[in-house]
Design an enzyme around this catalytic site. Structure first.
Site, PDB file in Angstrom:
ATOM      1  N   LYS A  68      26.531  22.826   6.019  1.00  9.96           N
ATOM      2  CA  LYS A  68      26.913  21.860   4.944  1.00  9.96           C
ATOM      3  C   LYS A  68      25.830  21.674   4.082  1.00  9.96           C
ATOM      4  CE  LYS A  68      30.557  19.960   7.744  1.00  9.96           C
ATOM      5  NZ  LYS A  68      31.172  18.949   8.430  1.00  9.96           N
TER       6      LYS A  68
ATOM      7  N   GLU B  90      18.855  35.587  20.253  1.00  2.86           N
ATOM      8  CA  GLU B  90      18.949  36.862  19.716  1.00  2.86           C
ATOM      9  C   GLU B  90      19.673  37.922  20.820  1.00  2.86           C
ATOM     10  OE1 GLU B  90      14.869  37.944  18.995  1.00  2.86           O
ATOM     11  OE2 GLU B  90      15.436  39.629  17.897  1.00  2.86           O
TER      12      GLU B  90
ATOM     13  N   ASP C 137      20.330  34.663  13.059  1.00  2.00           N
ATOM     14  CA  ASP C 137      21.580  35.501  12.724  1.00  2.00           C
ATOM     15  C   ASP C 137      22.382  34.922  11.641  1.00  2.00           C
ATOM     16  OD1 ASP C 137      21.981  33.178  14.135  1.00  2.00           O
ATOM     17  OD2 ASP C 137      23.865  33.596  13.858  1.00  2.00           O
TER      18      ASP C 137
ATOM     19  N   ASP D  36      18.733  25.859  13.950  1.00  2.00           N
ATOM     20  CA  ASP D  36      20.041  25.215  13.620  1.00  2.00           C
ATOM     21  C   ASP D  36      20.152  25.666  11.891  1.00  2.00           C
ATOM     22  OD1 ASP D  36      20.576  24.551  16.222  1.00  2.00           O
ATOM     23  OD2 ASP D  36      19.466  22.517  15.802  1.00  2.00           O
TER      24      ASP D  36
ATOM     25  N   THR E  79      14.636  36.438  21.996  1.00  2.00           N
ATOM     26  CA  THR E  79      15.134  35.003  22.347  1.00  2.00           C
ATOM     27  C   THR E  79      16.371  34.936  22.943  1.00  2.00           C
ATOM     28  OG1 THR E  79      16.267  34.285  20.564  1.00  2.00           O
ATOM     29  CG2 THR E  79      13.942  34.294  20.181  1.00  2.00           C
ATOM     30  N   GLU E  80      16.648  33.894  23.812  1.00  2.00           N
ATOM     31  CA  GLU E  80      17.974  33.960  24.273  1.00  2.00           C
ATOM     32  C   GLU E  80      19.026  34.114  23.268  1.00  2.00           C
ATOM     33  OE1 GLU E  80      15.642  31.483  25.199  1.00  2.00           O
ATOM     34  OE2 GLU E  80      15.689  31.156  27.434  1.00  2.00           O
TER      35      GLU E  80
END
Ligand SMILES: C[S@@+](CC[C@H](N)C(=O)[O-])C[C@H]1O[C@@H](n2cnc3c(N)ncnc32)[C@H](O)[C@@H]1O
Length: 242
Positions: free
Chosen positions: A128, A201, A160, A124, A198-199
């Site tokens: 912020k 990705e 990403d 994640d 990965t999912e």
């Protein structure tokens, strides 16, 4: 990632041979649990488990542990592992464990130097600024990783998020770690068969988004071997890690 309402998740986890719900009791005993002294590679935040299951099937000589904090995700990952086991006829029960835990408490799950590699896949980004401490590459997390990784220890990160990647490279540099194989567009030349997707990705790269990747050398041996392999700098001699 949060999957709500997966029916029967608690029962599935209780029955699973590879789910571990009280990992603190395994601290310092992971090699006994796998029944061998092979290296242990851990994915922090495995989601639905595609990466860790595929890795365990592809590399039977390595022990793999996937960690996430939600029952529903661990249950999905158990199912994924079972599917791979059925489809490919591999015994990934031998070298795969799926753990419910909060990464905050990593040092209560692993003893000093107990693991050899950490994968941070699409963590994640917590964009912020006031949430920076929650990013899994905040220096306070890297200090935990340094503690549980062994002399050959490495961190392999993919994301990403350009902002998380930029932040992470600065964090690694801040704590004095050597990086290598930095890529701003991992799939530029098409998918690499050696990189298991990965999912997240698959989702992001199918939308044309760049995937960023870095390998970080944490253990002394990993660092010295890398420096010795370089054709330049210190005449190829190992340099002590600062
Ligand atoms: C964005 S998803 C990425 C999933 C997977 N690695 C992938 O690439 O498809 C991040 C995952 O990290 C898990 N996660 C985030 N913070 C965590 C924490 N403190 N402890 C355990 N898992 C955490 C989330 O539950 C979520 O499944």
């Amino acid at each position: 990632m949060r999957l709500r309402g997966k029916k029967g998740a608690p029962e599935l986890l209780q029955q699973s041979k590879i789910a571990i719900l009280d990992p603190q009791s395994a601290r310092g005993r992971w090699h006994d649990i796998f029944g061998n002294g092979r290296p242990i590679h851990v994915e922090l935040g495995m989601g639905k488990g595609q990466f860790i299951s595929t890795m365990s099937q592809r590399y039977p000589d390595v022990n793999f542990i996937g960690i996430d904090m939600y029952d529903e995700l661990i249950a999905r990952a158990c199912e994924k592992a079972e599917t791979i086991r059925g489809e490919l006829g591999v015994d990934n029960e031998a070298n795969l464990r799926l753990v419910r835990a909060n990464i905050e408490y990593l040092e209560s799950i692993f003893a000093e130097g107990e693991i050899e590699r950490i994968f941070l896949n699409f963590s994640d980004p917590w964009p912020k600024k006031r949430h920076a401490r929650r990013r899994l590459t905040h220096p306070r997390f890297i200090e935990k990783y340094k503690h549980v990784l062994n002399e050959r220890g490495e961190i392999h990160q993919k994301t990403d998020s350009v902002t998380l990647f930029e932040y992470s490279l600065n964090s690694y540099a801040e704590v004095g770690l050597q990086m290598r194989n930095i890529s701003l567009d991992l799939h530029r030349d098409g998918p690499h068969p050696e990189h298991v997707m990965t999912e997240y990705e698959e989702k992001f790269s199918s939308r044309g988004m760049n995937i960023h990747r870095v390998e970080v050398l944490v253990g002394r041996e990993a660092y010295e071997q890398y420096r010795a392999s370089l054709p330049y700098g210190n005449g190829g001699q190992p340099v002590p890690q600062p």
